[in-house]
Design an enzyme around this catalytic site. Structure first.
Site, mmCIF file in Angstrom:
data_model
loop_
_atom_site.group_PDB
_atom_site.id
_atom_site.type_symbol
_atom_site.label_atom_id
_atom_site.label_comp_id
_atom_site.label_asym_id
_atom_site.label_seq_id
_atom_site.Cartn_x
_atom_site.Cartn_y
_atom_site.Cartn_z
ATOM 1 N N THR A 277 0.821 -1.217 0.000
ATOM 2 C CA THR A 277 0.000 0.000 0.000
ATOM 3 C C THR A 277 0.852 1.261 0.000
ATOM 4 O O THR A 277 0.627 2.184 -0.792
ATOM 5 C CB THR A 277 -0.922 0.015 1.228
ATOM 6 N N SER B 243 7.885 9.619 6.364
ATOM 7 C CA SER B 243 7.710 9.783 7.808
ATOM 8 C C SER B 243 9.074 9.708 8.475
ATOM 9 O O SER B 243 10.002 9.070 7.954
ATOM 10 C CB SER B 243 6.812 8.672 8.366
ATOM 11 N N TYR C 164 8.705 -10.763 10.248
ATOM 12 C CA TYR C 164 7.894 -9.541 10.165
ATOM 13 C C TYR C 164 7.835 -8.795 11.500
ATOM 14 O O TYR C 164 7.628 -9.382 12.557
ATOM 15 C CB TYR C 164 6.472 -9.894 9.727
#
Length: 266
Positions: free
Chosen positions: A86, A120, A142
């Site tokens: 995304t 960011s 992860y």
């Protein structure tokens, strides 16, 4: 307020249309259209671009603003880890597919095109190697926080690589990255109790939505930034990103990796 015709590209078209109506209440002459776009889906990105190009509008400014944060491990419909898909892959493909339109708009109008990637400060908190190329989709390795940082680092690397390519072509388009700050939006919906406590203790650091949008709008619109490209902004000022973010070889490797990943999908 600057008179731009704004296309709101949103996964949730109901929310987008509610935002449109709210803006029109304040600025009745505003030109706003809403189109559906789910950046976690390659199919949706291609469909959005097809719909936008069919409108036969110029494209002077592209703000890559969407994102997800600290999600539990999950793969998208394309089989890619959701934060990387995304936050980076979707924007990477969207930008590439719209680039010819931006080039023609800039050439025909003489107006400098601008691309703004929302990164960011979290780009500094990533995996040991910066981008974990061999483990993007590995659930055992992860980390929701590091995966977010990795995706935000990818935004910076994408900006810097594309900036170099556009300069080499002599195209009148700039691309920069911004850190919007800590903004009170639903981006933190996956963050849990720890983030709620942090927000309560650090309330004085948080920005409302107009404050959070200020740096993005500054970089997208301010005439003083004509020709400025490949920079990283925070609080409307150029600031220094991490060493990973300025690594040219890492940026090139990510570009090739992203291109091959997209090409490998149906």
């Amino acid at each position: 307020m600057r008179g731009a015709h704004v296309i709101i590209a949103a996964r949730n078209t109901k929310a987008a249309n509610e935002s449109k109506e709210m803006i029109l209440e304040m600025y009745p002459n505003a030109r706003i259209d809403c189109l559906q776009l789910d950046l976690s889906s390659i199919k949706s990105v291609r469909s959005f671009v097809h719909q936008f190009l069919a409108l036969n509008l110029p494209l002077n400014i592209l703000i890559n603003n969407a994102g997800v944060m600290f999600c539990p491990f999950q793969l998208t419909e394309d089989g890619v880890e959701s934060q990387f898909a995304t936050n980076h892959i979707g924007h990477f493909l969207l930008t590439n597919l719209l680039l010819d339109k931006m080039k023609s708009s800039s050439k025909e109008s003489g107006i400098e095109g601008r691309i703004v990637n929302l990164s960011s400060i979290a780009h500094t908190y990533t995996y040991t190697e910066g981008i974990m190329f061999d483990g993007i989709n590995d659930p055992d390795r992860y980390s929701d926080k590091k995966a977010y940082g990795q995706s935000k680092l990818a935004n910076l690397l994408h900006s810097n690589a594309l900036s170099r390519k556009l300069q080499e072509e002599g195209v009148n388009i700039t691309i920069n990255s911004v850190h919007p700050g800590l903004v009170t939006t639903n981006l933190f919906r996956h963050s849990g109790l720890g983030m709620s406590v942090f927000k309560a203790m650090s309330f004085f650091l948080w920005k409302n939505i107009p404050q959070g949008a200020a740096t993005t709008c500054y970089v997208a619109l301010h005439p003083d930034l004509k020709g400025v490209t490949g920079k990283y902004f925070a609080d409307c000022n150029v600031t220094t990103p991490s060493d990973f973010a300025t690594d040219i070889s890492l940026a090139d490797k990510l570009w090739d990796f992203s291109t091959k990943l997209i090409d490998s999908l149906p």
